[in-house]
Design a protein around this motif. Structure first.
Motif, PDB file in Angstrom:
ATOM      1  N   LEU A  24       0.682  -1.224  -0.041  1.00 46.89           N
ATOM      2  CA  LEU A  24      -0.064   0.105  -0.002  1.00 46.89           C
ATOM      3  C   LEU A  24       0.823   1.091  -0.047  1.00 46.89           C
ATOM      4  CD1 LEU A  24      -2.610  -0.951   2.611  1.00 46.89           C
ATOM      5  CD2 LEU A  24      -2.706  -1.225   0.080  1.00 46.89           C
ATOM      6  N   ARG A  25       0.168   2.263  -0.653  1.00 42.68           N
ATOM      7  CA  ARG A  25       0.995   3.651  -0.706  1.00 42.68           C
ATOM      8  C   ARG A  25       0.432   4.381   0.524  1.00 42.68           C
ATOM      9  NH1 ARG A  25       3.666   6.463  -4.655  1.00 42.68           N
ATOM     10  NH2 ARG A  25       3.049   8.715  -5.189  1.00 42.68           N
ATOM     11  N   VAL A  26       1.421   5.221   1.127  1.00 47.01           N
ATOM     12  CA  VAL A  26       0.902   5.876   2.439  1.00 47.01           C
ATOM     13  C   VAL A  26       1.403   7.399   2.222  1.00 47.01           C
ATOM     14  CG1 VAL A  26       1.422   6.000   4.910  1.00 47.01           C
ATOM     15  CG2 VAL A  26       1.736   3.781   3.620  1.00 47.01           C
ATOM     16  N   ALA A  27       0.397   7.947   2.688  1.00 46.26           N
ATOM     17  CA  ALA A  27       0.655   9.610   2.649  1.00 46.26           C
ATOM     18  C   ALA A  27       0.400  10.124   4.048  1.00 46.26           C
ATOM     19  CB  ALA A  27      -0.491  10.078   1.958  1.00 46.26           C
ATOM     20  N   VAL A  28       1.187  11.342   4.497  1.00 47.85           N
ATOM     21  CA  VAL A  28       1.064  11.863   5.694  1.00 47.85           C
ATOM     22  C   VAL A  28       0.760  13.108   5.726  1.00 47.85           C
ATOM     23  CG1 VAL A  28       3.540  12.441   5.970  1.00 47.85           C
ATOM     24  CG2 VAL A  28       2.071  12.217   7.993  1.00 47.85           C
ATOM     25  N   VAL A  29      -0.016  13.746   6.392  1.00 43.55           N
ATOM     26  CA  VAL A  29      -0.571  15.237   6.365  1.00 43.55           C
ATOM     27  C   VAL A  29      -0.177  16.039   7.757  1.00 43.55           C
ATOM     28  CG1 VAL A  29      -2.362  16.980   6.107  1.00 43.55           C
ATOM     29  CG2 VAL A  29      -2.566  14.845   4.869  1.00 43.55           C
ATOM     30  N   PRO A  30       0.811  16.680   7.923  1.00 40.57           N
ATOM     31  CA  PRO A  30       1.381  17.127   9.187  1.00 40.57           C
ATOM     32  C   PRO A  30       0.350  18.266   9.857  1.00 40.57           C
ATOM     33  CG  PRO A  30       3.135  16.728   7.871  1.00 40.57           C
ATOM     34  CD  PRO A  30       1.772  16.694   7.107  1.00 40.57           C
ATOM     35  N   THR A  31      -0.049  18.363  10.821  1.00 40.24           N
ATOM     36  CA  THR A  31      -0.931  19.516  11.423  1.00 40.24           C
ATOM     37  C   THR A  31      -0.658  19.574  12.748  1.00 40.24           C
ATOM     38  OG1 THR A  31      -2.911  18.659  12.352  1.00 40.24           O
ATOM     39  CG2 THR A  31      -2.782  18.408  10.024  1.00 40.24           C
ATOM     40  N   MET A  32      -1.197  20.910  13.386  1.00 39.35           N
ATOM     41  CA  MET A  32      -1.151  21.230  14.756  1.00 39.35           C
ATOM     42  C   MET A  32      -2.612  21.132  15.348  1.00 39.35           C
ATOM     43  SD  MET A  32       1.971  23.747  15.625  1.00 39.35           S
ATOM     44  CE  MET A  32       1.348  25.221  15.335  1.00 39.35           C
ATOM     45  N   GLY A  33      -3.338  20.518  14.553  1.00 47.70           N
ATOM     46  CA  GLY A  33      -4.744  20.321  14.976  1.00 47.70           C
ATOM     47  C   GLY A  33      -5.657  21.794  14.762  1.00 47.70           C
ATOM     48  N   ALA A  34      -6.669  21.696  15.749  1.00 47.75           N
ATOM     49  CA  ALA A  34      -7.598  22.823  15.372  1.00 47.75           C
ATOM     50  C   ALA A  34      -8.263  22.773  13.743  1.00 47.75           C
ATOM     51  CB  ALA A  34      -7.174  24.124  16.000  1.00 47.75           C
ATOM     52  N   LEU A  35      -8.651  21.662  13.326  1.00 45.60           N
ATOM     53  CA  LEU A  35      -8.662  21.305  11.872  1.00 45.60           C
ATOM     54  C   LEU A  35      -9.705  22.201  11.253  1.00 45.60           C
ATOM     55  CD1 LEU A  35      -8.128  17.527  11.847  1.00 45.60           C
ATOM     56  CD2 LEU A  35      -6.185  19.487  11.689  1.00 45.60           C
ATOM     57  N   HIS A  36      -9.481  22.661  10.044  1.00 50.48           N
ATOM     58  CA  HIS A  36     -10.598  23.373   9.420  1.00 50.48           C
ATOM     59  C   HIS A  36     -10.543  23.018   7.914  1.00 50.48           C
ATOM     60  CE1 HIS A  36      -7.056  25.632   7.739  1.00 50.48           C
ATOM     61  NE2 HIS A  36      -6.887  25.977   9.052  1.00 50.48           N
ATOM     62  N   GLU A  37     -11.070  23.420   7.212  1.00 52.78           N
ATOM     63  CA  GLU A  37     -11.359  22.774   5.719  1.00 52.78           C
ATOM     64  C   GLU A  37     -10.255  22.909   5.060  1.00 52.78           C
ATOM     65  OE1 GLU A  37     -12.615  21.150   2.484  1.00 52.78           O
ATOM     66  OE2 GLU A  37     -13.887  21.391   4.391  1.00 52.78           O
ATOM     67  N   GLY A  38      -9.148  23.874   5.304  1.00 50.98           N
ATOM     68  CA  GLY A  38      -7.902  24.115   4.788  1.00 50.98           C
ATOM     69  C   GLY A  38      -7.074  22.511   4.726  1.00 50.98           C
ATOM     70  N   HIS A  39      -7.206  22.275   5.887  1.00 49.11           N
ATOM     71  CA  HIS A  39      -6.524  20.816   6.508  1.00 49.11           C
ATOM     72  C   HIS A  39      -7.292  19.741   5.619  1.00 49.11           C
ATOM     73  CE1 HIS A  39      -5.601  23.157  10.377  1.00 49.11           C
ATOM     74  NE2 HIS A  39      -4.374  22.884   9.970  1.00 49.11           N
ATOM     75  N   LEU A  40      -8.567  19.857   5.943  1.00 42.93           N
ATOM     76  CA  LEU A  40      -9.440  18.668   5.101  1.00 42.93           C
ATOM     77  C   LEU A  40      -9.261  18.558   3.762  1.00 42.93           C
ATOM     78  CD1 LEU A  40     -12.606  18.798   7.361  1.00 42.93           C
ATOM     79  CD2 LEU A  40     -10.652  17.453   7.806  1.00 42.93           C
ATOM     80  N   SER A  41      -9.019  19.598   3.153  1.00 43.52           N
ATOM     81  CA  SER A  41      -8.619  19.578   1.652  1.00 43.52           C
ATOM     82  C   SER A  41      -7.470  18.800   1.606  1.00 43.52           C
ATOM     83  CB  SER A  41      -8.581  20.938   1.072  1.00 43.52           C
ATOM     84  OG  SER A  41      -7.542  21.550   1.528  1.00 43.52           O
ATOM     85  N   LEU A  42      -6.475  18.992   2.258  1.00 39.68           N
ATOM     86  CA  LEU A  42      -5.237  18.137   2.260  1.00 39.68           C
ATOM     87  C   LEU A  42      -5.439  16.726   2.361  1.00 39.68           C
ATOM     88  CD1 LEU A  42      -2.671  20.635   4.020  1.00 39.68           C
ATOM     89  CD2 LEU A  42      -3.003  20.233   1.547  1.00 39.68           C
ATOM     90  N   VAL A  43      -6.065  16.523   3.211  1.00 42.64           N
ATOM     91  CA  VAL A  43      -6.364  15.068   3.786  1.00 42.64           C
ATOM     92  C   VAL A  43      -7.085  14.291   2.395  1.00 42.64           C
ATOM     93  CG1 VAL A  43      -7.674  13.587   5.209  1.00 42.64           C
ATOM     94  CG2 VAL A  43      -6.655  15.515   6.191  1.00 42.64           C
TER      95      VAL A  43
END
Length: 295
Positions: A24-43
Motif C-alpha cells: 500500500l502507498r502511504v501519505a502523511v498530512v502534518p498538522t497542529m490540530g484545530a482542523l478546518h477545511e484547509g486541512h481537510l482539503s489536504l487530507v
C-alpha cells in the motif's frame, strides 16, 4: 469509518510496516490540530493519491516564540478526530511532547536560505522548530507522500529543502490555500478574531489581489508595495511586518516582475497575526518574451 488514534511511534511504525507488506502507498498530512477545511482539503488530496493516510496532530513547542501563544493555541483533538473520520483518514497520530522531545533531546534541524527573511525575520528560531519536528514526523511515518498547504509558503520551501538536503525518500505535495467565502485565508488563528476584526480581516486578501493586478500591469514594484502597506494599515491592521515580492521557485527577493513570483504578507489585526500570499504570474506578453530569450 472511524479514525484510529495512535500516540506511540513504535505502534505507528508497526501499522505502516503492515501496510507496506500489503504493497500500500502511504501519505502523511502534518498538522497542529484545530482542523478546518484547509486541512481537510489536504487530507482529501492525500486520499486521492494514497491507499492509507496518516494525519499528525502535534502542537510543537519548539516553533513558538512566545509561551503565551503556545498556551493559547487551540487544542481540539476530539473534534479533529471526528472531522478526520468524516473524510476517511486512517490514522490520527497524536504523540505527547515528552515522547517527541524526551529528556536529553539535543538535535536541531536548521535550514538556511529559504528560512531567512519574511516570517524568519520576525520569529527567531521558528523554522528551526518547524524543520526539526517535520523531519521527525516524516521519518516516524515512513510515508511516500506528504501534503502541506501553500498558505504557509515559506514553510513549504523549508520542508522541500530539508527533504532534498537530507535525502528523505518522500514526495512533498502542495495544496492551494483554502479561503472563506469572503476571501480570508483559512487558519486556526482566525478563531481569535473578534467580530469586528473578522469583518476587517478579508481586506488583507482583497488588497493582495489588487496589488497583484497592479504589478502585472507593469507598475513599479517598490511604489505599488508601499501603497499597499498603507492600505492595509488604513483598513484597520495595526502593523504590517512584511509585504514582499519573492520568486516563486526559491523565495529570492525580486525588484521587478521578470519571473513567476509570490506576494507574501504578515500583518497584525488586534492580537492576531495573519499571513497570506498570492501567486503573481507574468503577463502573457512578458512570458512570451522570456520564452523567446530562453530559446
Amino acid at each position: 469509518m472511524s479514525t484510529a488514534i495512535v500516540r506511540i511511534v513504535s505502534e505507528l511504525r508497526s501499522i505502516v510496516a503492515a501496510w507496506r507488506r500489503e504493497g500500500l502507498r502511504v501519505a502523511v498530512v502534518p498538522t497542529m490540530g484545530a482542523l478546518h477545511e484547509g486541512h481537510l482539503s489536504l487530507v482529501r488530496a492525500a486520499l486521492a493519491k494514497a491507499d492509507r493516510v496518516i494525519v499528525t496532530l502535534f502542537v510543537n513547542p519548539k516553533q513558538f516564540n512566545n509561551a503565551d501563544d503556545l498556551a493559547a493555541y487551540p487544542r481540539t483533538e476530539h473534534d479533529d478526530a471526528a472531522k478526520l473520520a468524516s473524510v476517511g483518514a486512517h490514522i490520527l497520530y497524536a504523540p505527547d511532547a515528552a515522547d517527541m522531545y524526551p529528556q536529553g533531546f539535543a538535535t536541531q534541524v536548521s535550514v538556511a536560505g529559504v528560512s531567512e527573511g519574511l516570517c524568519g525575520a520576525f520569529r527567531p528560531g521558528h523554522f528551526d522548530g518547524v524543520a526539526t519536528v517535520v523531519t521527525k514526523l516524516l521519518l516516524q511515518s515512513g510515508a511516500d507522500l506528504a501534503f502541506f498547504g501553500e498558505k504557509d509558503f515559506q514553510q513549504l520551501h523549508v520542508v522541500r529543502r530539508l527533504v532534498r538536503d537530507l535525502d528523505i525518500p518522500i514526495e512533498i505535495i502542495a495544496g492551494p490555500t483554502v479561503r472563506e467565502a469572503d476571501g480570508l485565508a483559512m487558519s486556526s488563528r482566525n478563531a481569535r478574531l473578534s467580530l469586528a476584526e473578522r469583518r476587517t480581516a478579508p481586506r488583507l486578501a482583497e488588497i493582495l489581489v489588487q496589488t497583484v493586478d497592479r504589478l502585472r500591469s507593469g507598475e513599479a514594484v517598490e511604489g505599488v508595495l508601499s501603497e499597499a502597506r498603507q492600505k492595509i494599515l488604513t483598513a484597520g491592521f495595526s502593523n504590517v511586518e512584511y509585504l514582499e515580492l519573492r520568486a516563486n521557485d526559491d523565495l529570492a527577493p525580486i525588484g521587478r516582475l521578470d519571473r513567476p513570483a509570490r506576494l507574501l504578507v504578515a500583518a497584525w489585526l488586534g492580537q492576531t497575526r495573519l499571513i497570506d500570499n498570492v501567486e503573481v504570474t507574468l503577463p502573457k506578453c512578458a512570458a512570451a518574451v522570456l520564452q523567446q530569450a530562453a530559446a
